[in-house]
Motif scaffolding. Structure first.
Motif, PDB file in Angstrom:
ATOM      1  N   LEU A   1       0.812  -1.207   0.000  1.00 31.96           N
ATOM      2  CA  LEU A   1       0.000   0.000   0.000  1.00 31.96           C
ATOM      3  C   LEU A   1       0.851   1.266   0.000  1.00 31.96           C
ATOM      4  O   LEU A   1       0.560   2.220  -0.720  1.00 31.96           O
ATOM      5  N   TYR A   2       1.935   1.270   0.791  1.00 31.92           N
ATOM      6  CA  TYR A   2       2.725   2.497   0.872  1.00 31.92           C
ATOM      7  C   TYR A   2       3.445   2.815  -0.434  1.00 31.92           C
ATOM      8  O   TYR A   2       3.711   3.982  -0.725  1.00 31.92           O
ATOM      9  N   PHE A   3       3.727   1.817  -1.265  1.00 25.12           N
ATOM     10  CA  PHE A   3       4.308   2.097  -2.580  1.00 25.12           C
ATOM     11  C   PHE A   3       3.261   2.739  -3.495  1.00 25.12           C
ATOM     12  O   PHE A   3       3.572   3.651  -4.260  1.00 25.12           O
ATOM     13  N   LYS A   4       2.032   2.252  -3.422  1.00 19.63           N
ATOM     14  CA  LYS A   4       0.936   2.854  -4.210  1.00 19.63           C
ATOM     15  C   LYS A   4       0.721   4.301  -3.785  1.00 19.63           C
ATOM     16  O   LYS A   4       0.534   5.184  -4.618  1.00 19.63           O
ATOM     17  N   MET A   5       0.741   4.531  -2.469  1.00 16.80           N
ATOM     18  CA  MET A   5       0.580   5.895  -1.968  1.00 16.80           C
ATOM     19  C   MET A   5       1.732   6.775  -2.438  1.00 16.80           C
ATOM     20  O   MET A   5       1.525   7.928  -2.835  1.00 16.80           O
ATOM     21  N   ALA A   6       2.945   6.250  -2.400  1.00 17.59           N
ATOM     22  CA  ALA A   6       4.113   7.008  -2.850  1.00 17.59           C
ATOM     23  C   ALA A   6       3.981   7.393  -4.329  1.00 17.59           C
ATOM     24  O   ALA A   6       4.308   8.521  -4.715  1.00 17.59           O
ATOM     25  N   GLU A   7       3.499   6.485  -5.144  1.00 13.53           N
ATOM     26  CA  GLU A   7       3.301   6.788  -6.567  1.00 13.53           C
ATOM     27  C   GLU A   7       2.290   7.912  -6.753  1.00 13.53           C
ATOM     28  O   GLU A   7       2.486   8.801  -7.585  1.00 13.53           O
ATOM     29  N   GLN A   8       1.216   7.883  -5.975  1.00 15.89           N
ATOM     30  CA  GLN A   8       0.202   8.935  -6.076  1.00 15.89           C
ATOM     31  C   GLN A   8       0.741  10.269  -5.561  1.00 15.89           C
ATOM     32  O   GLN A   8       0.469  11.321  -6.150  1.00 15.89           O
ATOM     33  N   ILE A   9       1.505  10.228  -4.487  1.00 18.78           N
ATOM     34  CA  ILE A   9       2.106  11.456  -3.958  1.00 18.78           C
ATOM     35  C   ILE A   9       3.078  12.044  -4.977  1.00 18.78           C
ATOM     36  O   ILE A   9       3.089  13.253  -5.210  1.00 18.78           O
ATOM     37  N   GLU A  10       3.886  11.213  -5.595  1.00 16.50           N
ATOM     38  CA  GLU A  10       4.849  11.709  -6.592  1.00 16.50           C
ATOM     39  C   GLU A  10       4.141  12.333  -7.790  1.00 16.50           C
ATOM     40  O   GLU A  10       4.609  13.321  -8.352  1.00 16.50           O
ATOM     41  N   GLU A  11       3.024  11.760  -8.173  1.00 23.74           N
ATOM     42  CA  GLU A  11       2.252  12.335  -9.278  1.00 23.74           C
ATOM     43  C   GLU A  11       1.863  13.780  -8.953  1.00 23.74           C
ATOM     44  O   GLU A  11       1.978  14.666  -9.795  1.00 23.74           O
ATOM     45  N   LEU A  12       1.433  14.014  -7.725  1.00 23.19           N
ATOM     46  CA  LEU A  12       1.083  15.368  -7.298  1.00 23.19           C
ATOM     47  C   LEU A  12       2.334  16.229  -7.092  1.00 23.19           C
ATOM     48  O   LEU A  12       2.378  17.384  -7.515  1.00 23.19           O
ATOM     49  N   ALA A  13       3.323  15.668  -6.430  1.00 24.09           N
ATOM     50  CA  ALA A  13       4.533  16.421  -6.104  1.00 24.09           C
ATOM     51  C   ALA A  13       5.282  16.880  -7.348  1.00 24.09           C
ATOM     52  O   ALA A  13       5.821  17.983  -7.382  1.00 24.09           O
ATOM     53  N   SER A  14       5.305  16.058  -8.372  1.00 22.80           N
ATOM     54  CA  SER A  14       6.043  16.420  -9.588  1.00 22.80           C
ATOM     55  C   SER A  14       5.446  17.641 -10.283  1.00 22.80           C
ATOM     56  O   SER A  14       6.124  18.307 -11.058  1.00 22.80           O
ATOM     57  N   LYS A  15       4.211  17.963  -9.964  1.00 23.56           N
ATOM     58  CA  LYS A  15       3.545  19.132 -10.560  1.00 23.56           C
ATOM     59  C   LYS A  15       3.836  20.416  -9.786  1.00 23.56           C
ATOM     60  O   LYS A  15       3.470  21.496 -10.239  1.00 23.56           O
TER      61      LYS A  15
ATOM     62  N   PHE B   1       6.507  21.096  -2.413  1.00 26.59           N
ATOM     63  CA  PHE B   1       6.045  21.387  -1.060  1.00 26.59           C
ATOM     64  C   PHE B   1       5.223  20.227  -0.499  1.00 26.59           C
ATOM     65  O   PHE B   1       4.771  20.266   0.633  1.00 26.59           O
ATOM     66  N   ILE B   2       5.055  19.171  -1.276  1.00 28.51           N
ATOM     67  CA  ILE B   2       4.357  17.961  -0.822  1.00 28.51           C
ATOM     68  C   ILE B   2       5.407  16.955  -0.376  1.00 28.51           C
ATOM     69  O   ILE B   2       6.248  16.521  -1.163  1.00 28.51           O
ATOM     70  N   GLY B   3       5.380  16.602   0.903  1.00 26.10           N
ATOM     71  CA  GLY B   3       6.374  15.704   1.464  1.00 26.10           C
ATOM     72  C   GLY B   3       5.764  14.408   1.953  1.00 26.10           C
ATOM     73  O   GLY B   3       4.601  14.101   1.671  1.00 26.10           O
ATOM     74  N   ALA B   4       6.570  13.650   2.694  1.00 29.60           N
ATOM     75  CA  ALA B   4       6.115  12.362   3.209  1.00 29.60           C
ATOM     76  C   ALA B   4       6.769  12.095   4.555  1.00 29.60           C
ATOM     77  O   ALA B   4       7.886  12.543   4.816  1.00 29.60           O
ATOM     78  N   VAL B   5       6.071  11.350   5.396  1.00 32.18           N
ATOM     79  CA  VAL B   5       6.617  10.890   6.670  1.00 32.18           C
ATOM     80  C   VAL B   5       7.075   9.449   6.454  1.00 32.18           C
ATOM     81  O   VAL B   5       6.275   8.585   6.097  1.00 32.18           O
ATOM     82  N   VAL B   6       8.383   9.227   6.640  1.00 32.27           N
ATOM     83  CA  VAL B   6       8.972   7.907   6.377  1.00 32.27           C
ATOM     84  C   VAL B   6       9.819   7.534   7.587  1.00 32.27           C
ATOM     85  O   VAL B   6      10.784   8.221   7.921  1.00 32.27           O
ATOM     86  N   GLY B   7       9.474   6.427   8.254  1.00 27.07           N
ATOM     87  CA  GLY B   7      10.156   6.026   9.479  1.00 27.07           C
ATOM     88  C   GLY B   7      11.613   5.655   9.293  1.00 27.07           C
ATOM     89  O   GLY B   7      11.966   4.905   8.384  1.00 27.07           O
ATOM     90  N   ALA B   8      12.462   6.164  10.177  1.00 28.69           N
ATOM     91  CA  ALA B   8      13.903   5.904  10.113  1.00 28.69           C
ATOM     92  C   ALA B   8      14.252   4.462  10.432  1.00 28.69           C
ATOM     93  O   ALA B   8      15.328   3.993  10.077  1.00 28.69           O
ATOM     94  N   THR B   9      13.364   3.759  11.096  1.00 27.46           N
ATOM     95  CA  THR B   9      13.669   2.392  11.524  1.00 27.46           C
ATOM     96  C   THR B   9      13.515   1.358  10.412  1.00 27.46           C
ATOM     97  O   THR B   9      13.768   0.176  10.635  1.00 27.46           O
ATOM     98  N   TYR B  10      13.122   1.799   9.217  1.00 30.38           N
ATOM     99  CA  TYR B  10      12.988   0.893   8.078  1.00 30.38           C
ATOM    100  C   TYR B  10      13.754   1.453   6.873  1.00 30.38           C
ATOM    101  O   TYR B  10      13.163   1.832   5.870  1.00 30.38           O
ATOM    102  N   PRO B  11      15.081   1.487   6.937  1.00 31.33           N
ATOM    103  CA  PRO B  11      15.869   2.124   5.879  1.00 31.33           C
ATOM    104  C   PRO B  11      15.759   1.458   4.507  1.00 31.33           C
ATOM    105  O   PRO B  11      15.836   2.139   3.487  1.00 31.33           O
TER     106      PRO B  11
END
Length: 69
Positions: A2-16, A25-35
């Motif tokens: 699911l988080y990869f699908k969400m990342a793809e959708q976020i990138e679609e918006l962010a790239s614009k 200005f569209i970012g993401a919260v990504v946990g440091a414990t899963y590098p």
């Protein structure tokens, strides 16, 4: 995943909304414990700044955070 699908959708918006520094200005919260997952998400979210919880008390050190930039 699911988080990869969400990342793809976020990138679609962010790239614009990419600014002069190649970030949106569209970012993401990504946990440091899963590098490893973060490395894959970074490849998808090339234009997003990451907020990285898990640094410090939860165990991740500054030298472990290169994948997030």
């Amino acid at each position: 995943m699911l988080y990869f699908k969400m990342a793809e959708q976020i990138e679609e918006l962010a790239s614009k909304t990419v600014g002069i520094n190649n970030y949106s200005f569209i970012g993401a919260v990504v946990g440091a414990t899963y590098p490893e997952e973060a490395r894959k998400i970074r490849k998808i979210l090339a234009h997003s700044i990451f907020l990285v919880p898990g640094f410090g008390v939860q165990g991740e050190k500054a030298e472990d955070l290169g994948v997030f930039f």
